[in-house]
Every structure is written in structure tokens, then in C-alpha cells.
Design an enzyme around this catalytic site. Structure first.
Site, short mmCIF file in Angstrom:
data_model
loop_
_atom_site.label_atom_id
_atom_site.label_comp_id
_atom_site.label_asym_id
_atom_site.label_seq_id
_atom_site.Cartn_x
_atom_site.Cartn_y
_atom_site.Cartn_z
N ILE A 93 10.53 -86.50 -48.98
CA ILE A 93 9.23 -86.13 -49.94
C ILE A 93 8.52 -87.34 -50.04
CG2 ILE A 93 8.88 -85.81 -52.45
CD1 ILE A 93 12.12 -84.79 -52.29
N LYS B 43 32.92 -69.26 -52.28
CA LYS B 43 33.90 -70.43 -52.01
C LYS B 43 34.74 -70.38 -50.86
CE LYS B 43 37.34 -72.91 -54.63
NZ LYS B 43 38.47 -72.77 -55.46
N ASP C 258 19.77 -87.22 -47.85
CA ASP C 258 19.01 -87.37 -46.54
C ASP C 258 19.38 -86.12 -45.65
OD1 ASP C 258 17.72 -89.61 -46.72
OD2 ASP C 258 19.53 -90.80 -46.11
N LYS D 194 9.99 -100.09 -43.85
CA LYS D 194 10.08 -98.80 -44.46
C LYS D 194 8.65 -98.38 -45.16
CE LYS D 194 13.76 -97.53 -46.23
NZ LYS D 194 15.06 -97.59 -46.95
N ASN E 99 25.24 -88.19 -54.85
CA ASN E 99 25.01 -89.42 -55.00
C ASN E 99 25.45 -90.19 -56.31
OD1 ASN E 99 22.50 -90.29 -55.92
ND2 ASN E 99 21.97 -89.30 -54.03
N PRO F 237 13.86 -82.48 -46.01
CA PRO F 237 12.36 -83.07 -45.99
C PRO F 237 12.30 -84.55 -46.81
CG PRO F 237 12.51 -81.56 -47.72
CD PRO F 237 13.92 -81.78 -46.95
N LYS G 239 7.10 -94.66 -43.79
CA LYS G 239 6.76 -93.75 -44.90
C LYS G 239 5.21 -93.69 -45.33
CE LYS G 239 11.18 -93.46 -46.71
NZ LYS G 239 12.08 -92.24 -46.85
O1 C5P Z 1 14.66 -93.62 -46.60
P1 C5P Z 1 15.06 -93.99 -47.78
O2 C5P Z 1 15.89 -92.88 -48.58
O3 C5P Z 1 15.66 -95.57 -47.69
O4 C5P Z 1 13.65 -94.36 -48.62
C1 C5P Z 1 13.62 -94.54 -50.20
C2 C5P Z 1 12.44 -93.88 -50.81
O5 C5P Z 1 12.02 -92.85 -50.06
C3 C5P Z 1 12.63 -94.04 -52.04
O6 C5P Z 1 11.42 -94.08 -52.79
C4 C5P Z 1 12.95 -92.13 -52.30
O7 C5P Z 1 12.78 -91.55 -53.55
C5 C5P Z 1 12.03 -91.72 -51.19
N1 C5P Z 1 12.81 -90.56 -50.50
C6 C5P Z 1 12.23 -89.25 -50.82
N2 C5P Z 1 12.80 -88.28 -49.83
C7 C5P Z 1 13.83 -88.23 -49.04
C8 C5P Z 1 14.26 -89.58 -48.83
C9 C5P Z 1 14.02 -90.58 -49.51
O8 C5P Z 1 11.07 -89.05 -51.42
N3 C5P Z 1 14.27 -87.22 -48.45
#
Ligand code: C5P
Length: 404
Positions: free
Chosen positions: A304, A285, A275, A335, A207, A302, A339
Site C-alpha cells: 500500500i 471450513k 505481506d 526501504k 500479526n 499489494p 518504497k
Molecule cells: O516492507 P515492510 O512491511 O517492512 O514496510 C513497512 C512499511 O510499509 C510500513 O509503513 C507499512 O505500513 C507499509 N506497508 C504497506 N503495505 C504492505 C506492506 C507494508 O503499506 N503490503
């Protein structure tokens, strides 16, 4: 920072060669290094090279009478501002944990009233042994500071944790040990940058995150005296000087690095983590086949932030980010609950705001108590204000966070 007096104990492992570079790096920054070599260490590096680089006498023997007459080992152990043990072998850590005093190095460590920073280095199996892990827990409980070890390939041909931290990482830990400011003595973990998820050995999914906001936050935390572990994906912006930098590529590696960096007083998740990853990433390749399009299947990465928010060793303060384009506050509040983090830093990244890729940011901080919108300001200023808010929160924990 003024130059400090550092007693450097060099243990007997292959990583001892890195201690020579460490001496140079510390000296460049104005620190005076007094070296101590264990008997095993002198099999790996010569006293002559250590003495030449440090410009100091090398101490080696507990029963050196001339040395005792000049400067006793008790005095030697106390005349430093910090004792650094690098490399700290499994054996040296075991002897420290037991309080042994059977050679000069262990005697100095037992006799000292100075803080001690150790950089472990050993084979991955030795590191993983329950005995070593018990010794580490004992030493952490005794207030010993640690830097590393890192994951990596080792001189013995194996791969995993046990590789000594690089000299500049040890220097960063030394600087952090002397740091002053409201976050001195605090450990803060920051994730930053994008992740890259391989499709095959040459292609990946990524990204556009530059790592700018995460880097600015880490720099602001360091300026307030924090010890910062900076876990970063492949970012455009160089990592902050003075942090312990852990470079990762994928989300799974980022999770492992984050878990290895705990415990921490606070953790800030500024990384843009993919994601999904390609479930069946190819080991060779992928070839273009005329008339046929490849299909990729995905697996969920995962989360995180969610994992750490629910971990047994959860930092006291966990902060996530939410970049939204619609209903910023409502989505970010949802969110925060989903989370399980304490604060969410929300911002509107819809193109009209010009925030994405720009130098300014307009954020709202969502906490249990409610939302606080900050005026639009430079990203560096957002970082500074956030670091100050972290320092305030750690100074004044909420009543429910105080465990007696
Ligand atoms: O779900 P979303 O990606 O919008 O969430 C954003 C927050 O979650 C950010 O703080 C990002 O660093 C964290 N995040 C993470 N691991 C993931 C996806 C997002 O730590 N796989």
C-alpha cells in the site's frame, strides 16, 4: 469547542432517518441545529420528529411568506457557522454543482457564504455514474467539504460505495471543520493495526500489531486540528474519537479504503500489513483429514505504501514505518528508497530493546536530507513529535514540492 450554529439540510433519501440521530449527536455536543427539509425528505422523516429533536422550527418552503417575514432565506443561509447536507442525494448534488435555486435547500446553498459539508447517500450505480463523479469534482473544486460515503450494503439490496457516513463520522467531520491548530484544514490519512487474511471462513493469518502507535499518531494529528481518515485493521486499541474511521480486514480492502480516502495532504502508514494472503482461501471450513496435512498457497499482497507513493494523486508527504532488528538505519534507508516515500520512521524491535509491546519507543526519522535520532520516549510523545514534524513540513514545503 464552543457550540456552533448548524443549518442541517436533509435531502430525500432513505438515509434521512440517520439525520434524526445526527441532530441528537450534534445537540449533545452543544451545537444548535436549524433543520431544513426538502420536499422529498419529508416523505422519509416527519417535520414533527425533526422539530422535536432539534428544538427548532423546520424550514421547508421557499415561498413561505410568514417565514420570509420572520427570517428571509438569504439570512437563513448566512446565519449558520456551517451548513451540513445529510443525506445529500445525487439530485441535490447535481443541483448544487449547477448552481440551481429551485427549492429552499438549493436556494440556501446558492445564497450562502458559509462553508458547506455534504454527506452523500445514493445507490452505488448512481454514485459510480460519470455524471455524479463530474458533479463531485466540481463541488470539490468549489471548496465543498465531504464526509463519506462508505462502502456497505444498502437499503436497495446492493453493495458498494454510496452508503451515508454514520452520524458519529459526520459529527467528526463537523468538529474537524471547526478545528484550530497548525493542521486545521489539512487532511491526513493514517493506516493502523494488523490485517487479517482468511484461510477459510473461520481461520485467518494475522500479526501481533495492537494499533497503539497508529492510534496515538491519529490522536496527535487531531489535536493539531487535522481532519484524519483512520483506516484500521482489526486492532486491540479502540480508534481515536474524532477521526473518520474506516474498518477493514484484509490488505486488499485496506488498499481500496486508502485509495478511496485520497486526496490527502499527508499519509502515514503505521499498519502492519500482511505481506502475503492465502491465494485459494476456501469458502467453506477446511476439514481435518486423518494422516493428511493441508497445504496453503500464497499470493503477494499489494504494498500500500509503495502504491500510494507512486500514485498520480500522491499526498505531498508520505511517511512509512520500518520495524527492524538488525542494521536499523541502513535497512530503513534502503526501504525509504524502495518504497518511494518521503520519510521512514525506523525503530529497533529486537527483543533486548523491550520496545515491542512496551509503552516506549526509540525512533530514527530518515529523510532525503539525512537521519535524525530521537531520544527514547513514550509512544504518545513519539506520536506528538511526529504530528508536529508533519505540521512543520506542510507549513514549509521543500522548494521542489511547490508547484506553481
Ligand atoms: O516492507 P515492510 O512491511 O517492512 O514496510 C513497512 C512499511 O510499509 C510500513 O509503513 C507499512 O505500513 C507499509 N506497508 C504497506 N503495505 C504492505 C506492506 C507494508 O503499506 N503490503
Amino acid at each position: 469547542m464552543q457550540g456552533k450554529r448548524i443549518l442541517l439540510i436533509i435531502g430525500g433519501g432513505i438515509a434521512a432517518y440517520k439525520a434524526l440521530d445526527l441532530i441528537r449527536r450534534l445537540s449533545e455536543r452543544g451545537h444548535a441545529v436549524t433543520p431544513v427539509l426538502t420536499r422529498a425528505a419529508s416523505e422519509f422523516v416527519t417535520p414533527l420528529s425533526v422539530a422535536t429533536l432539534s428544538g427548532s422550527k423546520v424550514h421547508q418552503d421557499l415561498f413561505d411568506l410568514t417565514q420570509e417575514a420572520e427570517i428571509g432565506h438569504i439570512q437563513l443561509s448566512r446565519s449558520a457557522d456551517l451548513i451540513v447536507v445529510a443525506p445529500a442525494t445525487a439530485d441535490l448534488l447535481a443541483r448544487m454543482a449547477q448552481g440551481r435555486a429551485d427549492d429552499l435547500a438549493s436556494t440556501l446553498l446558492l445564497a450562502t457564504d458559509t462553508r458547506v459539508l455534504v454527506a452523500p447517500a445514493m445507490n452505488v450505480r448512481m454514485w459510480d455514474q460519470p455524471a455524479t463523479q463530474r458533479n463531485l469534482a466540481t463541488l470539490r473544486g468549489d471548496g465543498i467539504l465531504f464526509v463519506g460515503p462508505n462502502d456497505g450494503s444498502m437499503a436497495c439490496g446492493e453493495y458498494g460505495p454510496g452508503r451515508m457516513a454514520e452520524p458519529l463520522e459526520i459529527v467528526a467531520a463537523v468538529q474537524a471543520a471547526f478545528a484550530q491548530g497548525p493542521l486545521a484544514g489539512r487532511h491526513v490519512l493514517v493506516t493502523s493495526g494488523p490485517t487479517q487474511e482468511p484461510i477459510d471462513p473461520v481461520r485467518y493469518i494475522a500479526n501481533r500489531s495492537s494499533g497503539a502507535q497508529g492510534t496515538a499518531i491519529a490522536r496527535a494529528l487531531l489535536a493539531l486540528g487535522a481532519r484524519v481518515t483512520f483506516v484500521t485493521g482489526p486492532a486491540e486499541v479502540p480508534p481515536p474519537e474524532g477521526a473518520q474511521v474506516v474498518r477493514v480486514t484484509t490488505a486488499q480492502e485496506m488498499l481500496r479504503a486508502v485509495e478511496a480516502a485520497l486526496p490527502a495532504d499527508a499519509a502515514i502508514f503505521a499498519a502492519a500489513v500482511a505481506d502475503w494472503r492465502v491465494a485459494d482461501a476456501r469458502t467453506s471450513k477446511m476439514k481435518k483429514v486423518a494422516g493428511a496435512l493441508p497445504t496453503l498457497s500464497f499470493a503477494e499482497n499489494p504494498d500500500i505504501l509503495h502504491t500510494v507513493s507512486h500514485a498520480a494523486n500522491r499526498p505531498g508527504l508520505v511517511i512509512g514505518f520500518a520495524a527492524e532488528t538488525d542494521d536499523v538505519i541502513a535497512n530503513a534507508a534502503a526501504k525509504r528508497r524502495r518504497k518511494g516515500c518521503d520519510w521512514i520512521v525506523a525503530n529497533d524491535v529486537s527483543p533486548a530493546t523491550g520496545i515491542m509491546g512496551g509503552t516506549e519507543n526509540a525512533v530514527t526519522i530518515l529523510r532525503e536530507e539525512g537521519a535524525e535520532t530521537w531520544p527514547r520516549m513514550a509512544k504518545d510523545m513519539v506520536a506528538r513529535r511526529l504530528a508536529e514534524a508533519v505540521a512543520d513540513a506542510l507549513r514549509n514545503p521543500k522548494p521542489q514540492d511547490i508547484v506553481s
